[in-house]
Design a protein around this motif. Structure first.
Motif, PDB file in Angstrom:
ATOM      1  N   LEU A 179       7.234   4.806  14.032  1.00  0.00           N
ATOM      2  CA  LEU A 179       7.692   4.519  12.675  1.00  0.00           C
ATOM      3  C   LEU A 179       6.767   3.518  11.998  1.00  0.00           C
ATOM      4  N   GLU A 180       6.223   2.596  12.782  1.00  0.00           N
ATOM      5  CA  GLU A 180       5.326   1.584  12.205  1.00  0.00           C
ATOM      6  C   GLU A 180       4.120   2.238  11.535  1.00  0.00           C
ATOM      7  N   ARG A 181       3.648   3.358  12.081  1.00  0.00           N
ATOM      8  CA  ARG A 181       2.494   4.035  11.467  1.00  0.00           C
ATOM      9  C   ARG A 181       2.883   4.587  10.105  1.00  0.00           C
ATOM     10  N   TRP A 182       4.071   5.192  10.014  1.00  0.00           N
ATOM     11  CA  TRP A 182       4.544   5.697   8.726  1.00  0.00           C
ATOM     12  C   TRP A 182       4.688   4.560   7.723  1.00  0.00           C
ATOM     13  N   GLU A 183       5.237   3.452   8.175  1.00  0.00           N
ATOM     14  CA  GLU A 183       5.421   2.315   7.273  1.00  0.00           C
ATOM     15  C   GLU A 183       4.076   1.754   6.824  1.00  0.00           C
ATOM     16  N   ARG A 184       3.107   1.739   7.720  1.00  0.00           N
ATOM     17  CA  ARG A 184       1.771   1.277   7.321  1.00  0.00           C
ATOM     18  C   ARG A 184       1.148   2.209   6.296  1.00  0.00           C
ATOM     19  N   GLN A 185       1.375   3.528   6.463  1.00  0.00           N
ATOM     20  CA  GLN A 185       0.841   4.482   5.492  1.00  0.00           C
ATOM     21  C   GLN A 185       1.427   4.221   4.105  1.00  0.00           C
ATOM     22  N   CYS A 186       2.729   4.015   4.043  1.00  0.00           N
ATOM     23  CA  CYS A 186       3.375   3.734   2.760  1.00  0.00           C
ATOM     24  C   CYS A 186       2.873   2.412   2.198  1.00  0.00           C
ATOM     25  N   ARG A 187       2.792   1.410   3.053  1.00  0.00           N
ATOM     26  CA  ARG A 187       2.301   0.091   2.626  1.00  0.00           C
ATOM     27  C   ARG A 187       0.881   0.196   2.076  1.00  0.00           C
ATOM     28  N   ASN A 188       0.005   0.904   2.796  1.00  0.00           N
ATOM     29  CA  ASN A 188      -1.388   1.018   2.369  1.00  0.00           C
ATOM     30  C   ASN A 188      -1.505   1.791   1.060  1.00  0.00           C
ATOM     31  N   ALA A 189      -0.683   2.837   0.900  1.00  0.00           N
ATOM     32  CA  ALA A 189      -0.720   3.606  -0.341  1.00  0.00           C
ATOM     33  C   ALA A 189      -0.288   2.751  -1.523  1.00  0.00           C
ATOM     34  N   LEU A 190       0.748   1.927  -1.342  1.00  0.00           N
ATOM     35  CA  LEU A 190       1.213   1.070  -2.427  1.00  0.00           C
ATOM     36  C   LEU A 190       0.200  -0.030  -2.738  1.00  0.00           C
ATOM     37  N   VAL A 191      -0.310  -0.674  -1.707  1.00  0.00           N
ATOM     38  CA  VAL A 191      -1.242  -1.787  -1.929  1.00  0.00           C
ATOM     39  C   VAL A 191      -2.548  -1.280  -2.540  1.00  0.00           C
ATOM     40  N   SER A 192      -2.984  -0.084  -2.129  1.00  0.00           N
ATOM     41  CA  SER A 192      -4.237   0.439  -2.692  1.00  0.00           C
ATOM     42  C   SER A 192      -4.088   0.816  -4.162  1.00  0.00           C
ATOM     43  N   SER A 193      -2.862   1.188  -4.594  1.00  0.00           N
ATOM     44  CA  SER A 193      -2.644   1.516  -6.006  1.00  0.00           C
ATOM     45  C   SER A 193      -2.214   0.295  -6.824  1.00  0.00           C
ATOM     46  N   PHE A 194      -2.025  -0.838  -6.163  1.00  0.00           N
ATOM     47  CA  PHE A 194      -1.619  -2.066  -6.839  1.00  0.00           C
ATOM     48  C   PHE A 194      -2.750  -2.578  -7.737  1.00  0.00           C
ATOM     49  N   ASP A 195      -2.410  -2.913  -8.963  1.00  0.00           N
ATOM     50  CA  ASP A 195      -3.369  -3.461  -9.925  1.00  0.00           C
ATOM     51  C   ASP A 195      -3.443  -4.973  -9.705  1.00  0.00           C
ATOM     52  N   LYS A 196      -4.477  -5.416  -9.010  1.00  0.00           N
ATOM     53  CA  LYS A 196      -4.572  -6.841  -8.646  1.00  0.00           C
ATOM     54  C   LYS A 196      -4.744  -7.736  -9.859  1.00  0.00           C
ATOM     55  N   TYR A 197      -5.261  -7.175 -10.946  1.00  0.00           N
ATOM     56  CA  TYR A 197      -5.456  -7.981 -12.152  1.00  0.00           C
ATOM     57  C   TYR A 197      -4.170  -8.097 -12.963  1.00  0.00           C
ATOM     58  N   ALA A 198      -3.555  -6.965 -13.295  1.00  0.00           N
ATOM     59  CA  ALA A 198      -2.434  -6.962 -14.232  1.00  0.00           C
ATOM     60  C   ALA A 198      -1.076  -6.783 -13.563  1.00  0.00           C
ATOM     61  N   GLY A 199      -1.065  -6.504 -12.252  1.00  0.00           N
ATOM     62  CA  GLY A 199       0.205  -6.239 -11.595  1.00  0.00           C
ATOM     63  C   GLY A 199       0.665  -4.822 -11.828  1.00  0.00           C
ATOM     64  N   GLY A 200       1.633  -4.390 -11.038  1.00  0.00           N
ATOM     65  CA  GLY A 200       2.110  -3.021 -11.134  1.00  0.00           C
ATOM     66  C   GLY A 200       1.223  -2.073 -10.354  1.00  0.00           C
ATOM     67  N   PHE A 201       1.485  -0.787 -10.502  1.00  0.00           N
ATOM     68  CA  PHE A 201       0.789   0.236  -9.728  1.00  0.00           C
ATOM     69  C   PHE A 201       0.114   1.219 -10.669  1.00  0.00           C
ATOM     70  N   GLY A 202      -1.150   1.513 -10.363  1.00  0.00           N
ATOM     71  CA  GLY A 202      -1.893   2.453 -11.176  1.00  0.00           C
ATOM     72  C   GLY A 202      -2.256   1.863 -12.531  1.00  0.00           C
ATOM     73  N   SER A 203      -2.510   2.763 -13.485  1.00  0.00           N
ATOM     74  CA  SER A 203      -2.876   2.343 -14.832  1.00  0.00           C
ATOM     75  C   SER A 203      -1.795   2.795 -15.796  1.00  0.00           C
ATOM     76  N   ALA A 204      -2.114   2.759 -17.091  1.00  0.00           N
ATOM     77  CA  ALA A 204      -1.117   3.088 -18.111  1.00  0.00           C
ATOM     78  C   ALA A 204      -0.761   4.570 -18.052  1.00  0.00           C
ATOM     79  N   PRO A 205       0.510   4.911 -18.339  1.00  0.00           N
ATOM     80  CA  PRO A 205       1.632   4.002 -18.577  1.00  0.00           C
ATOM     81  C   PRO A 205       2.143   3.418 -17.261  1.00  0.00           C
TER      82      PRO A 205
END
Length: 687
Positions: A179-205
């Motif tokens: 299960l930890e591998r699945w959770e890491r996959q979800c975590r990595n997908a979210l963190v990689s789409s995280f906008d480190k400058y403005a916050g949130g995920f991805g771009s507009a909207p």
């Protein structure tokens, strides 16, 4: 006036004066289309949707468009908040037909004989624009496609229905060993789409994505418990919540959050306010406040709760569904300001604080006017102005009160006053968590009143209803209604035990399994077994604007198992998870709620049961709820409470009504010796 004048939905009534011969979704319309062999134009939206208003003005109020629609089609209008089953089905069909995600308004054309769609889109302007065909051209071409090709539809429709059913069809899959591998996959997908400058995920909207933020905070907590601290996961959640609370997606004058931001930096939103967004964000900010103690988060909780109670609450104690984006025919007009208008309302000190904090000394950001957003952290503004912090706060609050009073004199946007069961279930949970975060018992009382309203008005003793208007319920409940009310009841029980709440929760859990569970393959259907027979029966798995119904069902049943010892739910949970595993081989970022469910089922954590008088247990409860402990459930059950008591406490609890308090730490249906010292209790919790 067309047939929509007889409907209850505010959205349908908005279209009652259109020159189009609209029907609601009903047997009369479906039979007419079938008998006359006219394709169905199905339009799905909701009352506070800005682009729905735009298409209505451009197309549905136009006489020439209406003539074409009335001659060539049978036209059906659906409120997606009343009929989320139809919305889910035809949003999926839109995605398959167009290869793009959908939205509202959803514009979809159906074969009148089978109700299977053959063409789909969202918003269409009246006349063609770059990248968007005109609606008149679409109508002509779709009518021609149907006339010339309907004999060829059979194979296409068979493939379409097979593909739609494959979304829910059971697949061969093993339970994940890691299960930890699945959770890491979800975590990595979210963190990689995280906008480190403005916050949130991805771009507009940009949308709030409350479920993802909540999951990241839980992931951080689990990493800390495992001595492998994942600071990056927490930073993604906290930075996003900070950016939203400072940004234009938040109403800095009246409280509450708008639907989403049109830009990357959270400056300008689409201005509708939805109950479900604000209920879920109350929960997210309560978790973040428990972790950080950040005053910004506390203010967001307080002001959003106040907005819900003062602006969105019915006299009976439930909550209305939404507030429109438009007023006087303009989006955002109610919320934006002219600089001179603000200056006239405020004294010099107030204006200085507001101008500096909200950027009124900068260029206008919304069509020549200003939509307020914080340009900097509050403490930085106070230091820059060389003000005493307490005095500066009083000045800001005084200015805000004046702005709010002036704004209240404007023509307000429409409030959709229907009561939606599922969204009110979310509000119950959000208010409970806000009450615990701020130590404000009146918020807990409001949550209890909402639960009482739902039990007394939306429940007939066996079945829930999905919606009511002026206390008259209609439309049988969907999966989301059952599971989100159940989750709200569990939050209530954790904050203050009431016999009516545990009884209601157990009844709903039984009805949930009876009415929605797929005993053959596992999982829960979105509609009840005796619901309308439509072209597809969804079994929601991924998080969308609401958490996945199947995930919430499993999570709530798992919590009930460990509270009540009811083993009859265990097989249901495990078979549902077995069905879900076939779709989760690469979970990515779309399934955080399901990962929470799997984690909770495998790692149920601690059940903390406190016994004593209601007043004497408050400090003990606060010792648990004041900290962020997602792996710990607390149930404070008064000595004098009749009815249900967790069976694993049988023989160990006193019925004494004195002020003496005893706590039990329970894991795997086994409990510790009674703990009689609050200090010892805190030490054990923190160990």
């Amino acid at each position: 006036m067309n047939r929509l004048q007889y409907e209850t939905s505010p959205y349908l009534k908005q279209h009652a004066a259109n020159p189009i011969e609209w029907y609601p979704w009903c047997s009369e319309a479906l039979e007419l289309a079938r008998n006359e062999d006219r394709p169905i134009f199905l339009s799905i939206g909701y009352s506070t949707c800005h682009w729905c208003h735009v298409m209505a003005k451009e197309c549905f109020e136009d006489l020439d468009v209406a003539v074409l629609m009335n001659i060539k089609f049978v036209n059906i209008k659906v409120d997606r908040e009343e009929r989320p089953d139809l919305d889910k089905i035809y949003q999926l069909a839109h995605a398959l037909l167009s290869g793009r995600s959908g939205g509202w308004p959803l514009s979809i054309f159906l074969n009148p004989q089978t109700h299977v769609p053959f063409f789909a889109g969202t918003y269409f302007p009246r006349k063609s624009r770059p990248g968007l065909p005109g609606f008149v051209d679409v109508l002509d071409q779709v009518a021609q496609i149907y006339t010339e090709n309907k004999e060829k539809f059979e194979k296409f429709e068979k493939e379409m229905l097979y593909t739609m059913d494959s979304v829910t069809r059971a697949k061969d899959a093993k339970e994940p060993e890691d299960l930890e591998r699945w959770e890491r996959q979800c975590r990595n997908a979210l963190v990689s789409s995280f906008d480190k400058y403005a916050g949130g995920f991805g771009s507009a909207p940009k949308f709030p994505h409350s479920m993802s933020l909540d999951w990241l905070m839980e992931y951080w907590y689990s990493s800390r418990q495992a001595n492998n601290l994942d600071r990056e996961a927490l930073d993604a959640a906290i930075h996003s919540l900070t950016a939203m609370a400072r940004g234009g997606i938040y109403d800095h004058v009246g409280g509450g959050f708008f639907r989403y931001s049109t830009d990357r930096d959270w400056v300008i939103p689409h201005f509708e306010k939805m109950l479900y967004d604000n209920a879920m964000l109350l929960a997210s900010y309560s978790h973040a406040f428990a972790i950080t103690g950040d005053f910004l988060f506390g203010e967001a909780i307080q002001d959003t709760s106040a907005w819900l109670l003062h602006e969105m609450r019915s006299p009976e104690g439930a909550f209305f569904s939404a507030v429109d984006a438009d007023s006087e025919g303009e989006e955002g007009k109610y919320y934006v300001w002219r600089r001179n208008e603000v200056k006239k309302l405020l004294n010099d000190e107030e204006h200085l604080v507001v101008e500096t904090l909200y950027g009124l000394d900068k260029s206008a950001n919304f069509e020549g006017r200003w939509h307020l957003r914080r340009m900097d952290a509050w403490n930085s503004v106070v230091r820059r102005l060389s003000m005493d912090p307490e005095k500066a706060y009083q000045i800001r609050q005084s200015a805000r009160a004046k702005l709010l009073d002036a704004r209240s004199q404007r023509i307000a946007p429409l409030t959709d006053r229907k009561i939606l069961t599922a969204w009110n279930g979310l509000a119950v949970k959000g208010l409970v968590l806000a009450s615990q975060a701020l130590s404000e018992p009146e918020l807990l009382q409001a949550a209890q009143q909402t639960a009482d309203f739902l039990r007394e008005n939306h429940f007939d003793g066996e079945r829930l209803f999905a919606v009511s208007w002026e206390r008259t319920p209609y439309i049988p409940g969907y999966l989301d209604d059952y599971v989100l009310v159940l989750e709200g009841l569990l939050a209530l029980l954790s904050a203050q035990w009431r016999a009516v709440d545990i009884d209601f929760a157990l009844t709903l859990a039984d009805e949930l399994v009876e009415q929605f569970y797929d005993a053959d393959d596992g999982g829960f259907f979105f509609t009840a077994h005796d619901g309308d027979q439509l072209i597809h029966r969804p079994k929601p798995l991924s998080d969308e604007s609401l958490p996945a119904g199947n995930a919430t069902a499993c999570l709530c049943l798992s919590r009930l198992v460990h509270l009540t010892g009811e083993t009859r739910f265990v097989d249901v949970i495990e078979k549902t998870l077995g069905w879900a595993h076939g779709f989760l081989q690469d979970p990515g970022s779309g399934f955080p709620s399901f990962l929470r469910c799997i984690h909770k089922h495998r790692n149920p954590g601690r059940q903390v049961v406190i016994r004593g008088s209601r007043s004497s247990m408050q400090d003990w409860q606060a010792a648990v709820s004041s900290q962020y402990r997602p792996d710990t459930e607390v149930w404070a059950i008064p000595h004098d409470m009749t009815g249900f008591v967790p069976p694993y406490l049988a023989g160990t609890t006193s019925t004494d009504s004195s002020e003496e308090v005893r706590a039990y730490i329970c894991e795997d249906f086994a409990c510790s010796e009674p703990i009689g010292s609050l200090e010892e209790f805190r030490r054990i919790l923190d160990s």
